[in-house]
Write a protein that holds these residues in place. Structure first.
Motif, PDB file in Angstrom:
ATOM      1  N   VAL A 145      -3.221  -1.129   6.230  1.00 57.61           N
ATOM      2  CA  VAL A 145      -3.358   0.126   5.500  1.00 57.61           C
ATOM      3  C   VAL A 145      -3.342   1.321   6.452  1.00 57.61           C
ATOM      4  O   VAL A 145      -2.712   2.346   6.176  1.00 57.61           O
ATOM      5  N   ILE A 198      -0.704   4.476   6.385  1.00 61.52           N
ATOM      6  CA  ILE A 198      -1.056   5.875   6.163  1.00 61.52           C
ATOM      7  C   ILE A 198      -0.549   6.745   7.307  1.00 61.52           C
ATOM      8  O   ILE A 198      -0.152   7.904   7.109  1.00 61.52           O
ATOM      9  N   LEU A 251       0.712   4.067  -2.968  1.00 57.54           N
ATOM     10  CA  LEU A 251       0.314   5.442  -2.675  1.00 57.54           C
ATOM     11  C   LEU A 251       1.409   6.423  -3.089  1.00 57.54           C
ATOM     12  O   LEU A 251       1.132   7.482  -3.672  1.00 57.54           O
ATOM     13  N   ILE A 278      -9.871   6.047   1.906  1.00 54.75           N
ATOM     14  CA  ILE A 278      -9.365   4.712   1.597  1.00 54.75           C
ATOM     15  C   ILE A 278     -10.486   3.704   1.804  1.00 54.75           C
ATOM     16  O   ILE A 278     -11.160   3.721   2.834  1.00 54.75           O
ATOM     17  N   ASN A 279     -10.692   2.837   0.831  1.00 59.07           N
ATOM     18  CA  ASN A 279     -11.623   1.731   1.023  1.00 59.07           C
ATOM     19  C   ASN A 279     -10.833   0.461   1.310  1.00 59.07           C
ATOM     20  O   ASN A 279     -10.181  -0.088   0.428  1.00 59.07           O
ATOM     21  N   ALA A 280     -10.889   0.003   2.559  1.00 62.59           N
ATOM     22  CA  ALA A 280     -10.205  -1.229   2.959  1.00 62.59           C
ATOM     23  C   ALA A 280     -11.231  -2.285   3.359  1.00 62.59           C
ATOM     24  O   ALA A 280     -10.960  -3.158   4.177  1.00 62.59           O
ATOM     25  N   ALA A 294      -8.215   6.003  -2.578  1.00 61.93           N
ATOM     26  CA  ALA A 294      -7.405   4.799  -2.772  1.00 61.93           C
ATOM     27  C   ALA A 294      -8.258   3.563  -2.504  1.00 61.93           C
ATOM     28  O   ALA A 294      -8.876   3.431  -1.451  1.00 61.93           O
ATOM     29  N   GLU A 295      -8.271   2.670  -3.465  1.00 58.80           N
ATOM     30  CA  GLU A 295      -9.007   1.406  -3.376  1.00 58.80           C
ATOM     31  C   GLU A 295      -8.002   0.275  -3.198  1.00 58.80           C
ATOM     32  O   GLU A 295      -6.922   0.292  -3.812  1.00 58.80           O
ATOM     33  N   ILE A 296      -8.309  -0.698  -2.346  1.00 56.84           N
ATOM     34  CA  ILE A 296      -7.387  -1.837  -2.226  1.00 56.84           C
ATOM     35  C   ILE A 296      -7.891  -3.042  -3.006  1.00 56.84           C
ATOM     36  O   ILE A 296      -7.143  -3.995  -3.224  1.00 56.84           O
ATOM     37  N   PHE A 339       0.829  -1.202   0.000  1.00 51.84           N
ATOM     38  CA  PHE A 339       0.000   0.000   0.000  1.00 51.84           C
ATOM     39  C   PHE A 339       0.868   1.258   0.000  1.00 51.84           C
ATOM     40  O   PHE A 339       0.587   2.220  -0.726  1.00 51.84           O
ATOM     41  N   GLN A 391     -10.844   6.281   6.565  1.00 50.14           N
ATOM     42  CA  GLN A 391     -10.644   4.903   6.124  1.00 50.14           C
ATOM     43  C   GLN A 391     -11.870   4.077   6.458  1.00 50.14           C
ATOM     44  O   GLN A 391     -12.356   4.078   7.585  1.00 50.14           O
ATOM     45  N   VAL A 446      -7.483  11.832   6.790  1.00 49.92           N
ATOM     46  CA  VAL A 446      -7.878  10.685   5.971  1.00 49.92           C
ATOM     47  C   VAL A 446      -9.029   9.936   6.628  1.00 49.92           C
ATOM     48  O   VAL A 446      -9.034   9.724   7.845  1.00 49.92           O
TER      49      VAL A 446
END
Length: 298
Positions: free
Chosen positions: A147, A151, A122, A202-204, A229-231, A118, A137, A135
């Motif tokens: 993640v 970050i 990034l 962030i999508n975790a 940010a997509e994981i 990650f 999450q 951020v």
């Protein structure tokens, strides 16, 4: 016992649920071939087999008996696997989640390469000198813990964690706050307000995968000023990622993360052979292009 002229072999696998589209087999098999290694990579899909995390002890034992060199671990097993391992790397212990298990000399050693993957992804998209500020999450599970740690290591001043299991988010926030006292880490609250204050999302969570369709938050909470940010990387463009592109957000798909974490895991599985992450990324791009997947370059 193999002769000096016999091609070295590597047996690897992935344990998780809904992993039929995983790119791990082609990632590892192609990179191994570049090093003169014959690699066979097996998907061990819990959903297909009608199994769950409770069967991890049996699966690990079977992998050892069949001569696997290692396993990748994904949703929903990244935390559930820990009690069944003999040792953890310092990073996996601090994060509290494992995505890579090396099987060697009767020992099961857990590592976390999601964190590294990650971070690298990034940095490549936002720039090496970019410091995230506030951020949001979504997700505090196995991938989310790695993640979130990443970050905060990048210097985020505020991290707001949201998870359907509110207690899980609270526990993670408390643990991270203790490790990163310079930042403000909090769980839950008003999601709309948090998004209004944030510069990044962030999508975790697994929401957005084909097996878990939908979006983990209302897309109208996204603004063009946000980076997202997509994981998830299968599908490469989730519903939320598509919405973020339409809004004009700076978007980061999950492909870079999986490539970089796989490159690091490859080194662990092979006891030190360094993978070429750029070559792995190029290979995956070619595979996706053959399958008609559009590659965006935000």
């Amino acid at each position: 016992m193999r002769s000096d002229h016999e091609t070295p072999a590597l047996l690897l696998g992935l344990i998780g649920d809904g992993i039929g589209e995983s790119l791990s087999p082609t990632l590892y098999e192609n990179e191994a071939a570049q090093h003169g290694i014959l690699c066979l990579y097996q998907r061990i899909d819990l959903g297909v087999l009608g199994l769950g995390p409770a069967q991890l002890p049996e699966l690990l034992t079977a992998a050892e008996r069949f001569g696997f060199a290692g396993l990748n671990i994904t949703h929903p097993c990244k935390q559930a696997v820990i009690p069944h391992l003999h040792a953890l790397s310092a990073e996996a212990r601090a994060i509290g989640a494992v995505n890579t298990v090396v099987l060697r000399n009767g020992q099961r050693i857990g590592h976390n390469t999601d964190h590294y993957g990650f971070l690298q992804n990034l940095r490549e998209h936002l720039g090496q000198d970019h410091t995230p500020r506030r951020v949001v999450q979504l997700g505090a599970g196995g991938a989310g813990v790695a993640v979130a740690d990443a970050i905060l290591r990048l210097g985020a001043s505020q991290l707001s964690l949201f998870d359907p299991a509110s207690e899980r988010a609270s526990l993670l926030a408390h643990a991270l706050q203790a490790r990163f006292p310079q930042a403000e880490v909090k769980a839950g609250g008003n999601l709309a307000r948090a998004m209004h204050e944030a510069d990044g999302l962030i999508n975790a969570t697994p929401i957005g995968m084909r097996k878990h369709p939908g979006t983990p938050l209302p897309p109208d909470l996204l603004e063009a000023r946000h980076w997202f940010a997509e994981i998830i990387y299968f599908p490469l463009e989730t519903e939320l990622l598509h919405a973020a592109r339409q809004k004009g957000c700076k978007t980061i798909d999950g492909l870079g993360m999986v490539v970089h974490q796989a490159a690091r895991a490859f080194e662990l599985f092979t006891d030190g052979i360094q993978a070429d992450a750029q070559r792995m990324a190029n290979h995956v791009a070619q595979v996706l292009t053959r399958h008609g997947v559009i590659m965006h370059t935000d």
